[in-house]
Design an enzyme around this catalytic site. Structure first.
Site, PDB file in Angstrom:
ATOM      1  N   CYS A  32       0.917  -1.245   0.037  1.00  0.00           N
ATOM      2  CA  CYS A  32      -0.054  -0.050   0.098  1.00  0.00           C
ATOM      3  C   CYS A  32       0.951   1.282   0.008  1.00  0.00           C
ATOM      4  O   CYS A  32       1.704   1.258   0.784  1.00  0.00           O
ATOM      5  CB  CYS A  32      -0.761  -0.024   1.266  1.00  0.00           C
ATOM      6  SG  CYS A  32      -1.945   1.513   1.304  1.00  0.00           S
ATOM      7  N   PRO A  33       0.671   2.253  -0.838  1.00  0.00           N
ATOM      8  CA  PRO A  33      -0.615   2.360  -1.709  1.00  0.00           C
ATOM      9  C   PRO A  33      -0.430   2.035  -3.093  1.00  0.00           C
ATOM     10  O   PRO A  33      -1.247   2.285  -4.004  1.00  0.00           O
ATOM     11  CB  PRO A  33      -1.075   3.997  -1.543  1.00  0.00           C
ATOM     12  CG  PRO A  33       0.459   4.628  -1.501  1.00  0.00           C
ATOM     13  CD  PRO A  33       1.288   3.482  -0.790  1.00  0.00           C
TER      14      PRO A  33
END
Length: 75
Positions: free
Chosen positions: A13-14
């Site tokens: 992430c992200p």
């Protein structure tokens, strides 16, 4: 209709969401983006992504540590 496959295995992430956002932008409405990820956080991330962007999460599967999401691009 053939799926567009986006392999984001190994990314955290992200990055999986950012790559998916970029990939789905180029698709026509109703097209399906298949995302293959290894980040456990991507399960919640893709659910939220679809709710926020008007795309439809068709399915989500887990096989070992690999997550596969099928997302249909909204209108």
């Amino acid at each position: 209709m053939s799926n567009t496959v986006l392999d984001v295995k190994g990314l955290n992430c992200p990055l999986p969401i950012l790559r998916a956002k970029k990939a789905i932008k180029d698709l026509t409405a109703g097209a399906v983006l298949e995302v293959i990820a290894t980040d456990p956080g991507s399960v919640a991330d893709f659910d939220a992504f679809c709710r926020q962007t008007g795309n439809k999460l068709l399915s989500q599967e887990q096989d070992g540590g690999v997550y596969t999401f099928k997302i249909e691009k909204g209108a």
